[in-house]
Design an enzyme around this catalytic site. Structure first.
Site, PDB file in Angstrom:
ATOM      1  N   GLY A  40      67.098  -2.015 -13.420  1.00  0.00           N
ATOM      2  CA  GLY A  40      67.952  -1.956 -14.619  1.00  0.00           C
ATOM      3  C   GLY A  40      68.650  -3.272 -14.890  1.00  0.00           C
ATOM      4  N   HIS A 444      78.126  12.404 -47.358  1.00  0.00           N
ATOM      5  CA  HIS A 444      79.562  12.286 -47.599  1.00  0.00           C
ATOM      6  C   HIS A 444      80.298  13.305 -46.748  1.00  0.00           C
ATOM      7  CE1 HIS A 444      83.263  11.555 -49.786  1.00  0.00           C
ATOM      8  NE2 HIS A 444      83.400  12.860 -49.937  1.00  0.00           N
TER       9      HIS A 444
HETATM   10  P1  FAD Z   1      68.635  -9.094 -16.370  1.00  0.00           P
HETATM   11  O1  FAD Z   1      69.140  -7.813 -16.899  1.00  0.00           O
HETATM   12  O2  FAD Z   1      69.630 -10.101 -15.938  1.00  0.00           O
HETATM   13  O3  FAD Z   1      67.667  -8.719 -15.167  1.00  0.00           O
HETATM   14  C1  FAD Z   1      67.109  -9.693 -14.345  1.00  0.00           C
HETATM   15  C2  FAD Z   1      66.691  -9.058 -13.050  1.00  0.00           C
HETATM   16  O4  FAD Z   1      65.960 -10.019 -12.296  1.00  0.00           O
HETATM   17  C3  FAD Z   1      67.854  -8.610 -12.173  1.00  0.00           C
HETATM   18  O5  FAD Z   1      67.722  -7.244 -11.853  1.00  0.00           O
HETATM   19  C4  FAD Z   1      67.746  -9.491 -10.918  1.00  0.00           C
HETATM   20  O6  FAD Z   1      68.101  -8.804  -9.736  1.00  0.00           O
HETATM   21  C5  FAD Z   1      66.268  -9.850 -10.922  1.00  0.00           C
HETATM   22  N1  FAD Z   1      65.964 -11.124 -10.249  1.00  0.00           N
HETATM   23  C6  FAD Z   1      66.463 -12.360 -10.521  1.00  0.00           C
HETATM   24  N2  FAD Z   1      65.901 -13.284  -9.716  1.00  0.00           N
HETATM   25  C7  FAD Z   1      65.051 -12.612  -8.903  1.00  0.00           C
HETATM   26  C8  FAD Z   1      64.170 -13.013  -7.852  1.00  0.00           C
HETATM   27  N3  FAD Z   1      64.037 -14.284  -7.480  1.00  0.00           N
HETATM   28  N4  FAD Z   1      63.456 -12.057  -7.242  1.00  0.00           N
HETATM   29  C9  FAD Z   1      63.536 -10.752  -7.612  1.00  0.00           C
HETATM   30  N5  FAD Z   1      64.353 -10.323  -8.605  1.00  0.00           N
HETATM   31  C10 FAD Z   1      65.077 -11.240  -9.238  1.00  0.00           C
HETATM   32  N6  FAD Z   1      73.643  -6.901 -24.004  1.00  0.00           N
HETATM   33  C11 FAD Z   1      73.544  -6.027 -25.013  1.00  0.00           C
HETATM   34  O7  FAD Z   1      72.535  -6.056 -25.742  1.00  0.00           O
HETATM   35  N7  FAD Z   1      74.519  -5.106 -25.274  1.00  0.00           N
HETATM   36  C12 FAD Z   1      75.641  -5.039 -24.522  1.00  0.00           C
HETATM   37  O8  FAD Z   1      76.494  -4.199 -24.770  1.00  0.00           O
HETATM   38  C13 FAD Z   1      75.776  -5.952 -23.450  1.00  0.00           C
HETATM   39  N8  FAD Z   1      76.874  -5.921 -22.669  1.00  0.00           N
HETATM   40  C14 FAD Z   1      76.969  -6.778 -21.613  1.00  0.00           C
HETATM   41  C15 FAD Z   1      78.114  -6.725 -20.826  1.00  0.00           C
HETATM   42  C16 FAD Z   1      78.247  -7.584 -19.757  1.00  0.00           C
HETATM   43  C17 FAD Z   1      79.498  -7.512 -18.897  1.00  0.00           C
HETATM   44  C18 FAD Z   1      77.199  -8.494 -19.445  1.00  0.00           C
HETATM   45  C19 FAD Z   1      77.323  -9.400 -18.248  1.00  0.00           C
HETATM   46  C20 FAD Z   1      76.064  -8.561 -20.223  1.00  0.00           C
HETATM   47  C21 FAD Z   1      75.943  -7.711 -21.326  1.00  0.00           C
HETATM   48  N9  FAD Z   1      74.832  -7.742 -22.153  1.00  0.00           N
HETATM   49  C22 FAD Z   1      74.739  -6.880 -23.208  1.00  0.00           C
HETATM   50  C23 FAD Z   1      73.720  -8.690 -21.925  1.00  0.00           C
HETATM   51  C24 FAD Z   1      72.557  -7.975 -21.202  1.00  0.00           C
HETATM   52  O9  FAD Z   1      73.017  -7.478 -19.981  1.00  0.00           O
HETATM   53  C25 FAD Z   1      71.419  -8.961 -20.985  1.00  0.00           C
HETATM   54  O10 FAD Z   1      71.033  -9.538 -22.218  1.00  0.00           O
HETATM   55  C26 FAD Z   1      70.207  -8.258 -20.377  1.00  0.00           C
HETATM   56  O11 FAD Z   1      70.532  -7.643 -19.157  1.00  0.00           O
HETATM   57  C27 FAD Z   1      69.074  -9.263 -20.160  1.00  0.00           C
HETATM   58  O12 FAD Z   1      67.971  -8.612 -19.601  1.00  0.00           O
HETATM   59  P2  FAD Z   1      66.900  -9.387 -18.711  1.00  0.00           P
HETATM   60  O13 FAD Z   1      65.857  -8.370 -18.380  1.00  0.00           O
HETATM   61  O14 FAD Z   1      66.494 -10.627 -19.371  1.00  0.00           O
HETATM   62  O15 FAD Z   1      67.677  -9.836 -17.397  1.00  0.00           O
END
Ligand code: FAD
Ligand code: NAD
Length: 465
Positions: A40, A444
Site C-alpha cells: 500500500g 436539489h
Molecule cells: P509510494 O506510495 O511511496 O510507494 C513506494 C513503495 O516502494 C513503498 O511501499 C516502499 O516501501 C517501496 N520501496 C521503496 N524502495 C524500495 C526498495 N529498494 N525495495 C523494495 N521496496 C521499496 N496523495 C493523494 O493523492 N491524496 C492524498 O490525500 C494524499 N495524502 C497524503 C498524505 C501524506 C501525509 C503523504 C506523506 C502523502 C500523501 N499523498 C496523497 C501522496 C501519496 O501518498 C503518494 O503520491 C503516493 O503514495 C505515491 O505512490 P507510489 O506508488 O509512487 O509510491
C-alpha cells in the site's frame, strides 16, 4: 535460494506498484511485486489514508467541542467531549490494517507473487532482494520502478527528537500542546488543521508569501480565513532556522531578518518530498533524470530499455491517483497494448477545511497560455444545501474557451467539496461545454448545483445570483 525469474518485476507496492501488479495479473503477465514494507506504500500506511482518518476524527472532536462551548443556532448543546487519543490512533491503524490485508488479498486472488524485502539492482535485468529467509535474486525481462518518495529533511532541522516528519505526526503518543509546522503546503495544512481541531496550539511557518502555493490566491483565501478561526497562527515569508540551543523552541526569521523563538513541543517539517532513488543500486544504472526525479516518456520508459518508472519517483504531481493510473497503463504497455499517457485532467484535492479541488487550468494559467476564456464563479453563499449544512464559505469556479465554450478547468473550495472532484474531472476530461453543464439537471438541494450555476454564470445566465 534458487533465482526467481519473471516477465515483469515491480519494485514498490504503493498505489503505483500494486495497481500495476493487479492489472498485469489481469493481462496474464508473469509478475513479481517486491516491497520492503507493508503493501500500500506511503499512501495507505503513512499518507492519504491515516491522514484522512485523523482529519475525520479531529473534525468530530472539534464539532462536539464547539457544541459544548459555543451557543448553537441549531438549539443543540452538548457536554464537553473527552479525547482518548490512543483509541483514536488505534481506530486509524485498524483502517490501515484492513486496507493492507485488502491489497494483499487482491494480489493473492490475482495469483501474483509478492516478495518482501529491500530490492537492490545488480544490473538492468537482475535485482537482489534481502528477504527474511536470505538474499533472493530475481531476473526479469521488464522492470517497473515504483519506489515512491520520502520526506525532505532540512539540514538545519534534521528529523529526530522533537523534529518530526508526517510519518511520526500520524502516530504521536499524545496531542502536542504546541505544534510548530514548517511548510504551509498540503501536509502541513491538512495535519495542522487536524491538530488545531484536536486542541493543539498550531503555528505554521511558510517561506513563501502565502499558503498552498500550488493553488491560486482566490482558492486559498477561505482556507486561510478558517485557519485563523481555528486559532492557527500563520507566519508567511518566514523561514525556519534551527532549534534553539536549549531545544525548547524553533528559531524562525522573517523577511526583514528578525529572528523569533517559537516555543514548541513538536516541530513538524513538511517542506516537500523527494524521490526514493538512492541507496539501492539504481544510481549505478545512470538513468536520465529530471531534476531529482526519474525522467520518463509518455509510455513511462526510462532511458534504459526494459526499465519503466511510475508514481512519485517520476515527479509532480505526487498524487496517489496519478500513480495508480500510471500503474494500470504501464502494465498494458508491457503487455503490448498501444497506450500512452494522454490524460488531460488529473484532479488535485487538498483536504483542508474547507477542502480545495482543482482540475485542469485556472483562469490565470489559461491566460498565461494565451487562451481567450470565459469564467464563471458561483459562491456557496447562494447555494441552499451549503446554507442547510451551515457551511456557505467557498465557491465553484469554471474556466472555458471563449470560442468553443469547452471547459478547460474547474476549481472549487468548500466543505466536503472533494466529493465533487469526480464531476469536475469528468467534465474536463470529456471536453464538456458550458452548455452541457448548464443544461444537465443537478439534484436539489446539493452543492453540485453550484457547478451548473457557475457554467450558467460564464454564459451570462446564472439564476441564483
Ligand atoms: P509510494 O506510495 O511511496 O510507494 C513506494 C513503495 O516502494 C513503498 O511501499 C516502499 O516501501 C517501496 N520501496 C521503496 N524502495 C524500495 C526498495 N529498494 N525495495 C523494495 N521496496 C521499496 N496523495 C493523494 O493523492 N491524496 C492524498 O490525500 C494524499 N495524502 C497524503 C498524505 C501524506 C501525509 C503523504 C506523506 C502523502 C500523501 N499523498 C496523497 C501522496 C501519496 O501518498 C503518494 O503520491 C503516493 O503514495 C505515491 O505512490 P507510489 O506508488 O509512487 O509510491
Ligand atoms: P508541499 O510542496 O505541498 O508544501 C511544502 C511547503 O513548504 C511549500 O508551501 C513551500 O513553500 C514550503 N517550504 C519549503 N521550504 C521551506 C522552509 N525552509 N521553510 C518554510 N517553508 C518552506 O509539500 P508537502 O506538504 O510536504 O507535501 C508533499 C507532497 O505530498 C505534495 O506536494 C503532494 O504531492 C503530496 N500530498 C498530497 C496530498 C493530497 O493530495 N491531499 C496530501 C498530502 C501530501
Amino acid at each position: 535460494m534458487h533465482d526467481l525469474s519473471c516477465a515483469l518485476l515491480i519494485l514498490g507496492g504503493g498505489p503505483g506498484g500494486y495497481v500495476c501488479a493487479l492489472r498485469a495479473g489481469q493481462l496474464g503477465l508473469d509478475t513479481i511485486l517486491v516491497d520492503k514494507a507493508r503493501l500500500g506504500g506511503t499512501c495507505l500506511n503513512v499518507g492519504c489514508i491515516p491522514s484522512k482518518a485523523l482529519i475525520h476524527a479531529a473534525e468530530r472532536f472539534h464539532s462536539l467541542s464547539q457544541a459544548a462551548h459555543t451557543p448553537s443556532d441549531l438549539g443543540i448543546s452538548a457536554a464537553p467531549p473527552s479525547l482518548d487519543f490512543a483509541a483514536t490512533l488505534a481506530w486509524k491503524d485498524g483502517i490501515v490494517a484492513k486496507l493492507n490485508s485488502g491489497v494483499a488479498g487482491l494480489l493473492t486472488r490475482a495469483k501474483l507473487r509478492v516478495v518482501t524485502g529491500e530490492a537492490r539492482f545488480l544490473d538492468g535485468k537482475r535485482v537482489l532482494v534481502q528477504t527474511e529467509a536470505g538474499p533472493q535474486i530475481i531476473r526479469a525481462e521488464t522492470v517497473v520502478i515504483a519506489t515512491g518518495s520520502a520526506p525532505v529533511e532540512l539540514q538545519s532541522l534534521p528529523f529526530g527528537g522533537k523534529v518530526i516528519s508526517s510519518t511520526e505526526a500520524l502516530a504521536l503518543p499524545e496531542v502536542p500542546a504546541r505544534l510548530a509546522i514548517v511548510g504551509g503546503g498540503y501536509i502541513g495544512l491538512e495535519l495542522g488543521t487536524a491538530y488545531a481541531k484536536l486542541g493543539a496550539k498550531v503555528t505554521v511557518v511558510e517561506a513563501g508569501p502565502r499558503i498552498l502555493p500550488q493553488y491560486d490566491a482566490e482558492l486559498t483565501r477561505p482556507v486561510a480565513a478558517r485557519l485563523a478561526e481555528l486559532g492557527v497562527t500563520l507566519l508567511t515569508q518566514t523561514k525556519a532556522k534551527s532549534l534553539s540551543p536549549d531545544q525548547t523552541a524553533l528559531l524562525v526569521e522573517d523577511a526583514e531578518g528578525h529572528q523569533t523563538a517559537l516555543p514548541a513541543d513538536k516541530i513538524l517539517v513538511t517542506v516537500g518530498r523527494k524521490p526514493v532513488t538512492t541507496g539501492w543500486g539504481m544510481q549505478e544504472l545512470v538513468l536520465a533524470q529530471n531534476g531529482a526525479f526519474l525522467r520518463i516518456d509518455a509510455q513511462f520508459r526510462t532511458s534504459m530499455t526494459g526499465i519503466f518508472a511510475i508514481g512519485d519517483v517520476t515527479g509532480e504531481p505526487m498524487l496517489a491517483h496519478r500513480a495508480m493510473a500510471q500503474g494500470e497503463m504501464v502494465a498494458e504497455i508491457v503487455a503490448g497494448q498501444p497506450r500512452r499517457w494522454d490524460k488531460y485532467a488529473v484532479p488535485a484535492v487538498c483536504f483542508t477545511d474547507p477542502e480545495i479541488v482543482s482540475v485542469g487550468l485556472s483562469p490565470g494559467e489559461a491566460k498565461a497560455q494565451g487562451l481567450e476564456i470565459k469564467t464563471g464563479l458561483f459562491p456557496f453563499q447562494a447555494n441552499s444545501r451549503a446554507m442547510t449544512t451551515q457551511r456557505s464559505d467557498g465557491f465553484v469556479r469554471i474556466t472555458a474557451r471563449a470560442d468553443t465554450h469547452v471547459v478547460i478547468g474547474v476549481q472549487a473550495v468548500g466543505a466536503h467539496i472533494a466529493e465533487l472532484s469526480a464531476a469536475f474531472t469528468l467534465a474536463v476530461e470529456m471536453g464538456a461545454r458550458l452548455e452541457d453543464l448548464a443544461q444537465t439537471i443537478h439534484a436539489h438541494p446539493t452543492q453540485g448545483e453550484a457547478l451548473a450555476e457557475a457554467a450558467m454564470k460564464a454564459l451570462g445566465s446564472a439564476l441564483h445570483i
